[in-house]
Design an enzyme around this catalytic site. Structure first.
Site, mmCIF file in Angstrom:
data_model
loop_
_atom_site.group_PDB
_atom_site.id
_atom_site.type_symbol
_atom_site.label_atom_id
_atom_site.label_comp_id
_atom_site.label_asym_id
_atom_site.label_seq_id
_atom_site.Cartn_x
_atom_site.Cartn_y
_atom_site.Cartn_z
ATOM 1 N N ASP A 1 28.152 46.665 41.621
ATOM 2 C CA ASP A 1 26.882 46.804 40.906
ATOM 3 C C ASP A 1 26.497 48.281 40.802
ATOM 4 O O ASP A 1 26.016 48.737 39.764
ATOM 5 C CB ASP A 1 25.802 45.994 41.631
ATOM 6 C CG ASP A 1 26.269 44.569 41.863
ATOM 7 O OD1 ASP A 1 26.665 43.926 40.881
ATOM 8 O OD2 ASP A 1 26.283 44.112 43.025
ATOM 9 N N HIS B 1 23.627 40.675 45.771
ATOM 10 C CA HIS B 1 24.568 40.711 44.638
ATOM 11 C C HIS B 1 24.286 39.473 43.773
ATOM 12 O O HIS B 1 24.951 38.449 43.855
ATOM 13 C CB HIS B 1 26.018 40.716 45.131
ATOM 14 C CG HIS B 1 26.999 40.528 44.001
ATOM 15 N ND1 HIS B 1 27.164 41.445 42.993
ATOM 16 C CD2 HIS B 1 27.832 39.506 43.701
ATOM 17 C CE1 HIS B 1 28.062 40.993 42.132
ATOM 18 N NE2 HIS B 1 28.483 39.823 42.533
HETATM 19 P P1 NAX Z 1 40.220 33.503 41.982
HETATM 20 O O1 NAX Z 1 39.803 32.080 41.814
HETATM 21 O O2 NAX Z 1 41.149 34.121 40.996
HETATM 22 O O3 NAX Z 1 40.906 33.670 43.408
HETATM 23 C C1 NAX Z 1 40.345 33.166 44.570
HETATM 24 C C2 NAX Z 1 41.498 32.857 45.504
HETATM 25 O O4 NAX Z 1 40.932 32.476 46.750
HETATM 26 C C3 NAX Z 1 42.365 31.701 45.022
HETATM 27 O O5 NAX Z 1 43.729 32.110 45.015
HETATM 28 C C4 NAX Z 1 42.104 30.596 46.039
HETATM 29 O O6 NAX Z 1 43.255 29.797 46.291
HETATM 30 C C5 NAX Z 1 41.710 31.420 47.263
HETATM 31 N N1 NAX Z 1 40.897 30.707 48.241
HETATM 32 C C6 NAX Z 1 39.958 29.750 48.052
HETATM 33 N N2 NAX Z 1 39.457 29.332 49.230
HETATM 34 C C7 NAX Z 1 40.071 30.062 50.185
HETATM 35 C C8 NAX Z 1 40.003 30.089 51.596
HETATM 36 N N3 NAX Z 1 39.201 29.246 52.253
HETATM 37 N N4 NAX Z 1 40.780 30.956 52.260
HETATM 38 C C9 NAX Z 1 41.629 31.779 51.618
HETATM 39 N N5 NAX Z 1 41.753 31.794 50.272
HETATM 40 C C10 NAX Z 1 40.988 30.949 49.575
HETATM 41 O O7 NAX Z 1 38.874 34.350 42.121
HETATM 42 P P2 NAX Z 1 38.700 35.937 42.030
HETATM 43 O O8 NAX Z 1 38.471 36.318 40.624
HETATM 44 O O9 NAX Z 1 39.771 36.607 42.794
HETATM 45 O O10 NAX Z 1 37.275 36.090 42.773
HETATM 46 C C11 NAX Z 1 37.152 35.851 44.172
HETATM 47 C C12 NAX Z 1 35.706 35.856 44.585
HETATM 48 O O11 NAX Z 1 35.079 37.115 44.302
HETATM 49 C C13 NAX Z 1 34.849 34.810 43.857
HETATM 50 O O12 NAX Z 1 33.983 34.183 44.813
HETATM 51 C C14 NAX Z 1 34.011 35.658 42.918
HETATM 52 O O13 NAX Z 1 32.795 35.028 42.586
HETATM 53 C C15 NAX Z 1 33.803 36.895 43.751
HETATM 54 N N6 NAX Z 1 33.360 38.107 43.047
HETATM 55 C C16 NAX Z 1 32.515 38.945 43.698
HETATM 56 C C17 NAX Z 1 32.064 40.120 43.134
HETATM 57 C C18 NAX Z 1 31.141 41.034 43.869
HETATM 58 O O14 NAX Z 1 30.722 42.037 43.281
HETATM 59 N N7 NAX Z 1 30.771 40.778 45.111
HETATM 60 C C19 NAX Z 1 32.444 40.470 41.738
HETATM 61 C C20 NAX Z 1 33.694 39.798 41.279
HETATM 62 C C21 NAX Z 1 33.807 38.356 41.676
HETATM 63 O O15 NAX Z 1 32.992 37.597 40.831
#
Ligand code: NAX
Length: 327
Positions: free
Chosen positions: A160, A188
């Site tokens: 952000d 966030h």
């Molecule tokens: P993806 O869905 O591409 O990847 C997430 C990965 O996490 C998947 O491979 C899934 O199998 C794995 N996963 C799910 N549960 C798990 C667990 N218990 N232990 C280990 N792995 C697990 O999402 P991606 O685009 O990589 O985003 C990941 C997270 O970042 C999401 O929650 C998203 O909302 C968050 N974000 C946070 C941001 C921030 O500024 N704080 C911005 C970007 C993003 O939106």
């Protein structure tokens, strides 16, 4: 190269952010160009095949700093002796989910991961939470790791901040490096407050360069809704910019922020009247591996109203997960 490798854990390592983040860590952008790392990568069982492919590509990149790569679906293996942990893995928000559904869906993940960190990670571990809702997920992990000091659990609002810097740089027609000391208060989420009042653009106060209508209007709206705009434009949520911000956050924590103010969400100790028991983004400086909240910046009426709005939102999120906080 004589340095002992750092153990760096990344959860959700086969996801979109992981795919951008791992290459930045492996190339030395985060912990330094001389610091070897051992990558300890966590996925859930359905993600393990994708993780295998990611590890194959990492090996094919032949990074000199990468001493070993471990892929696992066991959190205690991933966090074993970890010096730094990126908590990225969680369920992304789908169209039918509101924020409270997301809190309920992802909260339990951070109970188990907090307990595993408590059990096996280095006592000095530095944790950044990226998986959303990241402030409250960091709080849950922290509450379930009583053996680790709370200040070692943080959540990411650096994306952000970087979005705010990008908006100012574009409007002023200067490179982003000329924009300093703009930072984020709060959550966030779209209640966040990108505070321009101490920011400078090429040495000039941002509040002199830009008018208040823009700073409290389009600027604030653009920064706080940028995630949605990226999804609309790209058809997928921010990944490379999120990974880049996670590197900025951890690099500054590890190597220092050179006196600059940066945004870090961490468990409040009552700074600026923000109650304890929530993870809140504050203006911070990083020095000698520590995050120091910059205290006593003046807060005007508008900033106070935004801080209050974020406190209310984060207390609501906290109430929704009170059964996951271990007390
Ligand atoms: P993806 O869905 O591409 O990847 C997430 C990965 O996490 C998947 O491979 C899934 O199998 C794995 N996963 C799910 N549960 C798990 C667990 N218990 N232990 C280990 N792995 C697990 O999402 P991606 O685009 O990589 O985003 C990941 C997270 O970042 C999401 O929650 C998203 O909302 C968050 N974000 C946070 C941001 C921030 O500024 N704080 C911005 C970007 C993003 O939106």
């Amino acid at each position: 190269m004589t340095e002992t490798p750092l153990r760096v854990a990344v959860t959700g390592a086969a996801g979109n952010i992981g795919y951008a983040l791992l290459w930045r860590i492996a190339s030395g952008d985060c912990f330094g160009s001389k610091q070897p790392v051992i990558l300890q990568l966590l996925e859930i069982p359905p993600g393990m095949q994708r993780l295998e492919g990611v590890i194959m590509e990492l090996r094919d990149s032949a990074f000199p700093l990468v001493h070993d790569i471990i892929g696992t679906d066991n959190a205690e293996v991933a966090f074993n002796d970890a010096d730094a942990i990126f908590l990225v893995g969680s369920r992304p928000r789908t169209k039918d989910m509101d924020r409270s559904d997301l809190v309920a869906a992802n909260g339990p993940i951070f109970v188990g991961q907090g307990k595993a960190i408590d059990a096996v990670a280095s006592r000095d571990v530095k944790v950044i939470t990226v998986g959303n809702p990241c402030n409250t997920n960091a709080l849950i992990a922290c509450a379930n790791a009583p053996g680790i000091p709370p200040r070692q659990f943080t959540a990411m609002t650096r994306l952000d901040q970087n979005r705010a810097v990008g908006q100012m740089a574009e409007r002023a027609g200067v490179p982003a490096s000329k924009v300093q000391d703009v930072f984020i208060w709060g959550n966030h989420a779209n209640t966040m407050y990108p505070d321009p009042r101490f920011g400078t653009v090429d040495g000039q106060p941002a509040t002199e360069l830009f008018d208040t209508d823009w700073l409290q209007g389009d600027f604030l709206d653009t920064v706080s809704t940028r995630g949605k705009a990226i999804i609309m434009a790209r058809g997928a949520s921010s990944a490379a910019s999120a990974a880049s911000a996670a590197v900025d956050h951890m690099r500054d924590w590890w190597q220092g922020s050179n006196g600059n103010i940066v945004s870090v969400a961490l468990p409040s100790e009552g700074w600026y009247g923000v109650p304890e028991g929530i993870v809140f983004s504050f203006p911070c400086r990083c020095e000698n591996g520590e995050i120091i909240v910059v205290e006593n910046l003046p807060v005007d009426e508008f900033a106070q109203s935004k801080i209050d709005e974020n406190v209310t939102a984060l207390l609501e999120e906290r109430n929704a997960v009170s059964d996951l906080l271990g007390n």
